[in-house]
Scaffold this motif. Structure first.
Motif, short mmCIF file in Angstrom:
data_model
loop_
_atom_site.label_atom_id
_atom_site.label_comp_id
_atom_site.label_asym_id
_atom_site.label_seq_id
_atom_site.Cartn_x
_atom_site.Cartn_y
_atom_site.Cartn_z
N ILE A 58 30.33 11.47 -17.65
CA ILE A 58 31.76 11.16 -17.63
C ILE A 58 32.40 11.35 -18.99
O ILE A 58 33.49 11.87 -19.13
CB ILE A 58 32.00 9.73 -17.11
N GLY A 59 31.71 10.92 -20.02
CA GLY A 59 32.25 11.04 -21.38
C GLY A 59 33.20 9.92 -21.69
O GLY A 59 32.79 8.78 -21.66
N PRO A 60 34.43 10.09 -21.98
CA PRO A 60 35.19 11.32 -22.10
C PRO A 60 35.14 11.93 -23.50
O PRO A 60 35.53 13.07 -23.69
CB PRO A 60 36.61 10.90 -21.76
N THR B 51 23.42 9.29 -24.98
CA THR B 51 22.17 9.99 -25.25
C THR B 51 21.21 9.10 -26.03
O THR B 51 20.01 9.05 -25.72
CB THR B 51 22.44 11.29 -26.04
N ASP B 52 21.73 8.39 -27.01
CA ASP B 52 20.89 7.48 -27.78
C ASP B 52 20.36 6.36 -26.89
O ASP B 52 19.18 5.98 -26.98
CB ASP B 52 21.69 6.90 -28.95
N THR B 53 21.20 5.83 -26.02
CA THR B 53 20.76 4.80 -25.08
C THR B 53 19.69 5.33 -24.15
O THR B 53 18.70 4.64 -23.87
CB THR B 53 21.96 4.29 -24.27
N LEU B 54 19.85 6.55 -23.69
CA LEU B 54 18.86 7.14 -22.80
C LEU B 54 17.51 7.32 -23.51
O LEU B 54 16.45 7.05 -22.93
CB LEU B 54 19.37 8.48 -22.27
N LEU B 55 17.54 7.73 -24.76
CA LEU B 55 16.29 7.85 -25.52
C LEU B 55 15.64 6.49 -25.76
O LEU B 55 14.41 6.37 -25.72
CB LEU B 55 16.54 8.57 -26.83
N SER C 118 20.57 10.33 -33.88
CA SER C 118 21.73 9.46 -34.09
C SER C 118 22.27 9.60 -35.51
O SER C 118 23.49 9.67 -35.72
CB SER C 118 21.35 8.01 -33.83
N VAL C 119 21.39 9.63 -36.48
CA VAL C 119 21.82 9.76 -37.87
C VAL C 119 22.48 11.12 -38.10
O VAL C 119 23.51 11.22 -38.78
CB VAL C 119 20.63 9.54 -38.83
N ARG D 126 29.35 10.30 -25.44
CA ARG D 126 28.16 11.06 -25.05
C ARG D 126 27.00 10.84 -26.02
O ARG D 126 25.84 10.80 -25.62
CB ARG D 126 28.52 12.54 -24.94
N VAL D 127 27.31 10.70 -27.30
CA VAL D 127 26.26 10.44 -28.29
C VAL D 127 25.62 9.08 -28.06
O VAL D 127 24.40 8.95 -28.08
CB VAL D 127 26.85 10.54 -29.72
#
Length: 113
Positions: free
Chosen positions: A25-27, A36-40, A74-75, A32-33
């Motif tokens: 969804i984003g937006p 992605t960090d949460t998913l990792l 993330s960094v 999105r970052v």
């Protein structure tokens, strides 16, 4: 032990699904970052749960690699976004905003000229 497996993997799966929804969804780029960090982090937690419940120490190096990947990613993105904020001519608040807000900011900038 079966209830613990189902509960742990169910909660991790639900969290991963919600992170994927936010990723889709984003937006904005920052949304999105973070997704992605949460998913990792959820993947690392899943590996840690697997290592703990199965008593399998061979997963630990993979866990370390995934954790380092999440941290370095993330960094890197934070430094990239920070560079965009420093390099922008405005106060930098248009970076990472939803598209409608970016369009309003562009219109407001044109009206100032």
């Amino acid at each position: 032990m079966t209830i613990v497996y189902w509960a742990a993997y169910g909660m991790l799966g639900a969290g991963a699904l919600l992170a994927l929804v936010r990723l889709g969804i984003g937006p904005s780029l920052l949304d999105r970052v973070v997704a992605t960090d949460t998913l990792l982090v959820i993947i690392a937690a899943g590996l840690a749960v697997h290592a703990g419940l199965e008593r399998d120490p061979t997963v630990v190096p993979v866990l370390v690699v995934v954790s380092l990947l999440a941290f370095v990613g993330s960094v890197s993105v934070a430094r990239y976004i920070g560079g965009m904020l420093v390099g922008s001519s405005d106060d930098g608040q248009d970076v990472g905003l939803p598209e409608a807000a970016e369009e309003r900011a562009a219109r407001a900038a044109e009206e100032k000229r």
